[in-house]
Design a protein around this motif. Sequence first.
Motif, PDB file in Angstrom:
ATOM      1  N   GLY A 280     -14.376   0.140  -9.657  1.00 36.37           N
ATOM      2  CA  GLY A 280     -15.284  -0.978  -9.904  1.00 36.37           C
ATOM      3  C   GLY A 280     -15.474  -1.877  -8.699  1.00 36.37           C
ATOM      4  N   ARG A 281     -15.924  -3.085  -8.986  1.00 38.86           N
ATOM      5  CA  ARG A 281     -16.300  -4.001  -7.907  1.00 38.86           C
ATOM      6  C   ARG A 281     -15.120  -4.408  -7.044  1.00 38.86           C
ATOM      7  NH1 ARG A 281     -20.044  -8.472 -10.699  1.00 38.86           N
ATOM      8  NH2 ARG A 281     -20.266  -9.276  -8.592  1.00 38.86           N
ATOM      9  N   VAL A 282     -13.904  -4.347  -7.654  1.00 40.88           N
ATOM     10  CA  VAL A 282     -12.732  -4.793  -6.911  1.00 40.88           C
ATOM     11  C   VAL A 282     -12.249  -3.707  -5.938  1.00 40.88           C
ATOM     12  CG1 VAL A 282     -11.927  -6.413  -8.628  1.00 40.88           C
ATOM     13  CG2 VAL A 282     -11.310  -4.000  -8.824  1.00 40.88           C
ATOM     14  N   ARG A 283     -12.854  -2.525  -6.027  1.00 43.28           N
ATOM     15  CA  ARG A 283     -12.343  -1.388  -5.280  1.00 43.28           C
ATOM     16  C   ARG A 283     -12.220  -1.649  -3.788  1.00 43.28           C
ATOM     17  NH1 ARG A 283     -13.651   2.593  -2.359  1.00 43.28           N
ATOM     18  NH2 ARG A 283     -15.811   1.932  -2.314  1.00 43.28           N
ATOM     19  N   SER A 284     -13.317  -2.090  -3.167  1.00 44.39           N
ATOM     20  CA  SER A 284     -13.284  -2.190  -1.711  1.00 44.39           C
ATOM     21  C   SER A 284     -12.282  -3.242  -1.251  1.00 44.39           C
ATOM     22  CB  SER A 284     -14.683  -2.474  -1.166  1.00 44.39           C
ATOM     23  OG  SER A 284     -15.338  -3.382  -1.978  1.00 44.39           O
ATOM     24  N   GLU A 285     -12.197  -4.317  -1.993  1.00 44.74           N
ATOM     25  CA  GLU A 285     -11.242  -5.364  -1.641  1.00 44.74           C
ATOM     26  C   GLU A 285      -9.809  -4.836  -1.740  1.00 44.74           C
ATOM     27  OE1 GLU A 285     -10.034  -9.566  -3.566  1.00 44.74           O
ATOM     28  OE2 GLU A 285     -12.123  -8.929  -3.877  1.00 44.74           O
ATOM     29  N   ASN A 286      -9.508  -4.202  -2.876  1.00 40.29           N
ATOM     30  CA  ASN A 286      -8.168  -3.665  -3.076  1.00 40.29           C
ATOM     31  C   ASN A 286      -7.851  -2.557  -2.093  1.00 40.29           C
ATOM     32  OD1 ASN A 286      -7.448  -5.344  -5.133  1.00 40.29           O
ATOM     33  ND2 ASN A 286      -8.304  -4.026  -6.721  1.00 40.29           N
ATOM     34  N   TYR A 287      -8.867  -1.781  -1.764  1.00 43.44           N
ATOM     35  CA  TYR A 287      -8.652  -0.676  -0.851  1.00 43.44           C
ATOM     36  C   TYR A 287      -8.177  -1.221   0.494  1.00 43.44           C
ATOM     37  CZ  TYR A 287      -9.349   3.667   1.655  1.00 43.44           C
ATOM     38  OH  TYR A 287      -9.152   4.793   2.408  1.00 43.44           O
ATOM     39  N   LEU A 288      -8.827  -2.266   0.941  1.00 46.76           N
ATOM     40  CA  LEU A 288      -8.432  -2.881   2.211  1.00 46.76           C
ATOM     41  C   LEU A 288      -6.992  -3.362   2.152  1.00 46.76           C
ATOM     42  CD1 LEU A 288     -11.439  -4.958   3.528  1.00 46.76           C
ATOM     43  CD2 LEU A 288     -10.310  -2.991   4.575  1.00 46.76           C
ATOM     44  N   LYS A 289      -6.645  -3.999   1.037  1.00 45.80           N
ATOM     45  CA  LYS A 289      -5.279  -4.489   0.872  1.00 45.80           C
ATOM     46  C   LYS A 289      -4.280  -3.349   0.955  1.00 45.80           C
ATOM     47  CE  LYS A 289      -5.936  -8.503  -2.088  1.00 45.80           C
ATOM     48  NZ  LYS A 289      -5.882  -8.858  -3.509  1.00 45.80           N
ATOM     49  N   LEU A 290      -4.590  -2.262   0.219  1.00 47.60           N
ATOM     50  CA  LEU A 290      -3.667  -1.127   0.200  1.00 47.60           C
ATOM     51  C   LEU A 290      -3.558  -0.489   1.582  1.00 47.60           C
ATOM     52  CD1 LEU A 290      -4.691   0.537  -3.180  1.00 47.60           C
ATOM     53  CD2 LEU A 290      -2.539  -0.615  -2.668  1.00 47.60           C
ATOM     54  N   GLN A 291      -4.703  -0.510   2.275  1.00 46.14           N
ATOM     55  CA  GLN A 291      -4.726   0.117   3.584  1.00 46.14           C
ATOM     56  C   GLN A 291      -3.874  -0.665   4.581  1.00 46.14           C
ATOM     57  OE1 GLN A 291      -8.633   0.480   5.263  1.00 46.14           O
ATOM     58  NE2 GLN A 291      -8.351   2.650   5.610  1.00 46.14           N
ATOM     59  N   ARG A 292      -3.817  -1.986   4.387  1.00 46.11           N
ATOM     60  CA  ARG A 292      -3.070  -2.825   5.330  1.00 46.11           C
ATOM     61  C   ARG A 292      -1.596  -2.935   4.968  1.00 46.11           C
ATOM     62  NH1 ARG A 292      -7.641  -7.287   5.283  1.00 46.11           N
ATOM     63  NH2 ARG A 292      -9.109  -6.306   6.729  1.00 46.11           N
ATOM     64  N   ASP A 293      -1.243  -2.500   3.762  1.00 50.49           N
ATOM     65  CA  ASP A 293       0.140  -2.592   3.304  1.00 50.49           C
ATOM     66  C   ASP A 293       1.045  -1.793   4.243  1.00 50.49           C
ATOM     67  OD1 ASP A 293       2.535  -2.406   1.920  1.00 50.49           O
ATOM     68  OD2 ASP A 293       1.534  -2.513  -0.027  1.00 50.49           O
ATOM     69  N   THR A 294       2.133  -2.429   4.732  1.00 51.96           N
ATOM     70  CA  THR A 294       3.007  -1.742   5.680  1.00 51.96           C
ATOM     71  C   THR A 294       3.752  -0.573   5.037  1.00 51.96           C
ATOM     72  OG1 THR A 294       4.675  -3.388   5.159  1.00 51.96           O
ATOM     73  CG2 THR A 294       3.425  -3.725   7.182  1.00 51.96           C
ATOM     74  N   LEU A 295       3.831  -0.555   3.722  1.00 50.82           N
ATOM     75  CA  LEU A 295       4.517   0.548   3.039  1.00 50.82           C
ATOM     76  C   LEU A 295       3.588   1.743   2.791  1.00 50.82           C
ATOM     77  CD1 LEU A 295       6.496  -1.618   0.472  1.00 50.82           C
ATOM     78  CD2 LEU A 295       7.434  -0.444   2.466  1.00 50.82           C
ATOM     79  N   VAL A 296       2.400   1.647   3.288  1.00 52.67           N
ATOM     80  CA  VAL A 296       1.353   2.685   3.189  1.00 52.67           C
ATOM     81  C   VAL A 296       1.294   3.408   1.842  1.00 52.67           C
ATOM     82  CG1 VAL A 296       0.887   3.085   5.613  1.00 52.67           C
ATOM     83  CG2 VAL A 296       2.848   4.213   4.586  1.00 52.67           C
ATOM     84  N   PRO A 297       0.980   2.679   0.777  1.00 50.20           N
ATOM     85  CA  PRO A 297       0.910   3.323  -0.546  1.00 50.20           C
ATOM     86  C   PRO A 297      -0.187   4.392  -0.641  1.00 50.20           C
ATOM     87  CG  PRO A 297       0.076   1.075  -0.640  1.00 50.20           C
ATOM     88  CD  PRO A 297       0.718   1.242   0.704  1.00 50.20           C
ATOM     89  N   LEU A 298      -1.203   4.317   0.238  1.00 50.01           N
ATOM     90  CA  LEU A 298      -2.282   5.312   0.157  1.00 50.01           C
ATOM     91  C   LEU A 298      -1.868   6.644   0.764  1.00 50.01           C
ATOM     92  CD1 LEU A 298      -5.344   3.071   1.094  1.00 50.01           C
ATOM     93  CD2 LEU A 298      -4.793   4.024  -1.146  1.00 50.01           C
TER      94      LEU A 298
END
Lengths: 599, 444
Positions: A280-298
């Motif tokens: 949904g609409r929150v996807r791109s925002e959350n994606y950026l967050k996950l991408q920047r997470d130092t634990l690399v959840p993606l």
Amino acid sequence: MQDLSSRKEIVILIFITVGIIFLIRLFYIQVIDDSYKLSAENNVLRYVTEYPARGLVYDRNGKVMVYNQPAYDLMVIPKHVKTLDTLDFCNLIDITKDEFLVKLKKAKRYSYYKPSIFQEQLNSETYAALQEKMYKFDGFLVYNRSLRKYPYNAAASLLGYINEVSGRIIEKDSYYSSGDYIGASGVEKSYEKELRGKKGVKVFMVDVFNRVKSSFREGAHDTLPEPGTNLKSTIDIELQQLGEKLMKNKRGSLVAIEPSTGEILAMVTSPTYDPNLLVGRVRSENYLKLQRDTLVPLFNRALMAQYPPGSIFKLVQALIALQEKAITPQTMFTCNKRLVNCHNHPYPLDVFGSIQHSCNPYYYMVFKRILNQGKSSNIFIDTEIGFAKWREHIGNFGLGQRLGVDILSEQRGNIPTIEYYDKIYGRRHWKFETVYSLGIGQGEILVVPLQMANLAAIFANRGYYITPHVIKKNNSDMDIHYTKIEEKYFNLVADAMAEVVMRGTARRAQVDSITVCGKTGTAENPHGEDHSVFIAFAPKYNPQIAVSVYVENSGFGGTWAAPIASLIIEKYLTRRLSNQAKLNRILEADFIHKTAEPN
Amino acid sequence: MRKGISLIDSIDWGIIVIYLVLVLMGWANIYAAVYSEEHQSIFDFSQSYGKQLIWILTAIVIAIAVLATDRQFFVAFGFPIYVLMMLALVAVLIFGKEIGGSKSWFVFGAFSFQPAEFAKFATCMAVAKYLSLLNIKISNLKTKLVCMTLIAIPLGLILLQGDAGSALVYLSFVFLMYREGLSGNFLLAGLFAIILFIVTLVLQDTTINLPFEIVVSGKSVLVTVLALISSLILIPFIKNRSNRGGFTMLRDVSVVVVITLILSVSFIYSVDYVFDEVLSDHQRSRINELLAIKSDPKGAGYNVNQSKIAIGSGGMFGKGYLQGTQTKFDFVPEQSTDFIFCTVGEEWGFLGSFVVISLFITFLIKIILMAERQRSAFSRIFGYGLASIIFFHVAVNIGMTIGLAPVIGIPLPFFSYGGSSLWGFTILLFVFIKLDAYRLDSFR
């Protein structure tokens, strides 16, 4: 002389004939054939794409892992946009006027005539409010879409996510147009063609105000969308959930495979994320967050992380040495710590004992015997011959190559080649002593967790594996890969693995009433504490499950990886967990925030 | 002019009325083709309908001037005018400006002029003049050759300009020559050649599977069929061998059949050569498109495809004047010139198409009938030339908009936008009207 004036009749006849031919032709294309009219009516006809429902994914027990929920995308056709009450419009969908202009510009850049997304995934209230005033906003229309929903909040990396298709793909594949969604990772990506279904089109007549008047010729030219194929996964969603729970606050991965079919029962990477975040609409925002997470959840560690196999590799070495007749099951070596360091245990040991006690000097000797079989009097050439043979066997275990799992991000790991050493040391300038650390699963060797689980499956099957996969296949599509090692040697290794759990390094992996066969490993890691590694299969006879567990920077394999594997095995085989204390110990362990009990 | 009868009385007003109707209909359709909400004034001279209005008015002035000219002028100056025009055609090759791929325009400031449009008139006069000379019989080989040379010179020069369409117009003089005694076999041979040309190209890449796994090319089958047909023609004559006359007939027929066969076969094989080596790429693709050998609706076939959509969408009664959608949004290229018929088809429907085609056919028949009532051979031949040229233009122009002829950009007489073409046709027509007005005066 003949009277030529009569020839006027022939000439006139020709003129009239051509005229009649033209009139017949014109009558045909203007009055009889209506295909030309349809082409011309593009201007008064509105083609609305009907999106098919994306296919669902079920787990192996028929539980829904992914389904769809309705959403509404606001589309714009810049060519049809006329003056409108921008303020009213912006308030309705809650954007500023500047945003409005930016979005419109972006749409124009894509195309003046084709619809592109203006605002994605309106909620139902906004949609309802907008729908009432839609007639005021020429050039805007709403597409019904569906969003993915994950009821178990699990298997995020495995299932993957969908996103708006990129311009590059639209250019390459005419199926897609701007605003469409496409699988971007995991199962969504590798099974995109099955899941997406087929778009349909509905033709409407519109009036000068671009309002839909009626369906065109009662839908004679409409095509119905074909829903995507529902997929049945091999994943046991409850096992997956347990795996994610057990791996919480730990970095690492857990892969469980059904050995007889290659079906992946669980594939956990940790830390992970809630798959509903990428919808949904929150996807791109959350994606950026996950991408920047130092634990690399993606980062899907189960398929992409590459570790040294550690002591587990000794099992493979033993099998190769036995098959190559470099040793016999009775061959004894003393635990000579000058060769390579070891811990304290009784010695000398035979093959069985060496596995049970994971003796490093023993496998120093084993690997030396494999590489130097006396095929050549030149020690360098002899090593080269032995290494080539060894590498061939290693390849048969599925190591150093992609296994071909049906998720695209798989890594291949690394098994060094002769050329690699030639490049470093020069051709025939290296020998066993140069590469001895490979013998105990260290050095340049890298494996991915999936390969380790597959290794466990090979031991369980006593010599073969079926390409692991996460979506069910027909039996005929399964390809069996055989190692070239005799079953009797695998039986010996299985006995030793049972002993490892019963009385060896992996006593924490014991499960009441089930014979678990396992092997611990402790992968040295230059960046910090060792990785705890464990592979296992159970039961010993007619195995149902093969597991690999990696817990990064948590020390010895028997301490953390082994009990996690045993819980997974118990859950899968008995559907319950009997040892609450064991479970709590694992759940409380936190290697990310460093609060783990040492024992 | 005979005494007591004025020019006003003796000219044929019927043909002039048809002419005016065609010109005005053409103008109305040009207006519709380029009509947009921004430019509505019919006197907007920045738009082609505004300019066409000037062309029409000047054409009428020219028409009056032609009618006022002494008829002897046209008879006497047939050859000089021809020579002058041929020189203009040569000059345009040297000094002309290349527009749209063909070097056929003289440009004087805003005014451009296409000598090829006037060369038709000149050629028509020269041929009429030559064939009307005393002691000229078309059955003589020499007459035929001179006549063909008169036609071939402008044809060749225009071909050199790169305007294949206008060059092909000169082939239409075969009708004129037929009327003046050229054997009808030439018409038949032409028809036969067109059919063979099409069949050869269509069969070009076909192979035919015979029993026993024999695969032959479509072309060799065509040759075999031709040979079989020829021998079938011969059989009836063989039965009549006892009859001496029949025997001579047999010999004649055999000779004809064998010659036809040889010509056909060499024609078949030369078609490939001409098609692949002589024709340019766009000509090849247009023919491919027409014969549906290779289809490319967005490339070579675009014009025709859009044109058919526009015409086809008109239906029985059309969308109404200025209501055409295909024509408005520039779907059809060359809308006001070569594809003006699309506007007729789209806005006026089959009814409009019917009226326009009927008008043209009536016009042509009327010219033929007028030509036949001439006492002077010159006038008659000139009339036939006029009819031939207009017929060719109409047939090819409308034919290409409905996919029955290859796209060889030639205008629809009186309809299409363009000064040179309107003036050229007007001069041709009014010279003939002038000649006709004096039909009772002279035997030559």
